[in-house]
Design an enzyme around this catalytic site. Structure first.
Site, PDB file in Angstrom:
ATOM      1  N   HIS A 190       0.915  -1.370   0.147  1.00 59.02           N
ATOM      2  CA  HIS A 190       0.011  -0.045   0.102  1.00 59.02           C
ATOM      3  C   HIS A 190       0.901   1.192  -0.086  1.00 59.02           C
ATOM      4  O   HIS A 190       0.097   2.402  -0.677  1.00 59.02           O
ATOM      5  CB  HIS A 190      -0.914  -0.154   1.177  1.00 59.02           C
ATOM      6  CG  HIS A 190      -0.179   0.075   2.535  1.00 59.02           C
ATOM      7  ND1 HIS A 190       0.290  -1.028   3.273  1.00 59.02           N
ATOM      8  CD2 HIS A 190       0.050   1.359   3.232  1.00 59.02           C
ATOM      9  CE1 HIS A 190       0.764  -0.316   4.282  1.00 59.02           C
ATOM     10  NE2 HIS A 190       0.791   1.014   4.457  1.00 59.02           N
ATOM     11  N   HIS A 247       2.468   9.922  12.216  1.00 57.56           N
ATOM     12  CA  HIS A 247       1.432   8.862  12.535  1.00 57.56           C
ATOM     13  C   HIS A 247       2.097   7.988  13.482  1.00 57.56           C
ATOM     14  O   HIS A 247       3.087   7.646  13.677  1.00 57.56           O
ATOM     15  CB  HIS A 247       0.643   8.295  11.236  1.00 57.56           C
ATOM     16  CG  HIS A 247       1.575   7.830  10.421  1.00 57.56           C
ATOM     17  ND1 HIS A 247       2.534   8.340   9.684  1.00 57.56           N
ATOM     18  CD2 HIS A 247       1.686   6.368   9.877  1.00 57.56           C
ATOM     19  CE1 HIS A 247       3.019   7.606   8.821  1.00 57.56           C
ATOM     20  NE2 HIS A 247       2.703   6.446   8.959  1.00 57.56           N
TER      21      HIS A 247
HETATM   22 FE   LIG Z   1       3.621   3.415   6.029  1.00 56.34          FE
END
Ligand SMILES: [Fe+2]
Length: 274
Positions: free
Chosen positions: A124, A189
């Site tokens: 991804h 993140h």
């Molecule tokens: Fe990543």
């Protein structure tokens, strides 16, 4: 001779696809617009090849053999194995074996020692930006996997140097290629750790500010602040590779927005070419 067509960066995160329905409408619009604008710029740059810089999220490599850097030299690469990406339009993507081997040889000749692979699956991290940019024609992809998943990782300085190496390799390739560099990852993140889901907006804004400032200040800030900005912030290494390829000039933010529903501080940027 080949030339550097442009340098770009975009965030990724599995939930950008898997939990897309949970993203508020106004954020969806901005995320889509960010990816599309990047796609428009990549298309306008008429890139034949994209060197895409991303980590491998435990798809090709595991703890028994985890390269710091791996370059995909195959004629083709496999599409993403993640079930939530089964609608991704390419089960196979064209590589550029000749240019990729030139890149590896250039690296080895300059004292860099990447591993290389004739057979990679692009997960991804690679495929979400390629998909969401909505390119009419997908350029050939040369994957550059940089370990930003499991410590110890390549140093931030080395990632910046890698950018310079990419540029030198492009400019010494004896063919009329236009090669773009696309960094995938960041900004802050936090995944699979106690702070999971936290986005550090102050970190993200300071990173963005410093990409337009002094390179040493940027490196020092990242060195100091990445450890507190969530494990995903280690992917800023990829942005440093693009920054190095662009010789650290002309950073332009397309958009930035924290997206709590996908756990990612989402940024889209390109670098002006002199
Ligand atoms: Fe990543």
């Amino acid at each position: 001779m080949a030339e550097l067509a442009g340098c770009y960066a975009a965030s990724h995160g599995p939930l950008l696809v898997r939990d897309w329905a949970a993203v508020p409408e106004h954020e969806k619009k901005r995320i889509n617009a960010g990816f599309r604008e990047l796609g428009r710029r990549v298309s306008a740059a008429r890139a034949d090849v994209i060197i895409e810089v991303s980590p491998d999220h435990w798809v090709n490599f595991h703890l028994e053999n985890l390269p710091a850097v791996c370059i995909g030299v195959g004629e083709t690469h496999e599409g993403p194995p993640e079930p939530f990406l089964k609608a991704y339009p390419h089960r196979e993507m064209a590589g550029d074996a000749d240019f990729a081997r030139h890149l590896v040889a250039s690296a080895l000749g300059a004292g860099f020692e990447p591993s290389f692979s004739y057979r990679l699956k692009l997960d991804h991290g690679f495929c979400i930006p390629l998909w969401r940019m909505e390119l009419e024609r997908l350029p050939r992809i040369v994957p550059m996997i940089v370990n930003s998943i499991e410590p110890p990782m390549p140093s931030l300085e080395r990632c910046l140097q890698w950018g310079g190496l990419l540029r030198a390799a492009i400019e010494s390739y004896p063919g009329p290629l236009r090669v773009a560099v696309l960094a995938s990852g960041g900004l802050s993140h936090s995944i699979g750790e106690p702070t999971m889901g936290r986005i550090d907006e102050a970190f993200d804004h300071e990173c963005i500010r410093l990409f337009s400032q002094d390179q040493q200040k940027l490196l020092q800030y990242l060195k100091d602040a990445i450890p507190g900005a969530g494990n995903g912030a280690d992917e800023m290494r990829n942005w440093l590779v693009a920054h190095g390829a662009a010789r650290g000039r002309g950073f332009e933010l397309i958009d930035y927005l924290p997206v709590p529903s996908v756990y990612v501080g989402c940024g889209f940027a390109s670098w002006a070419m002199e």
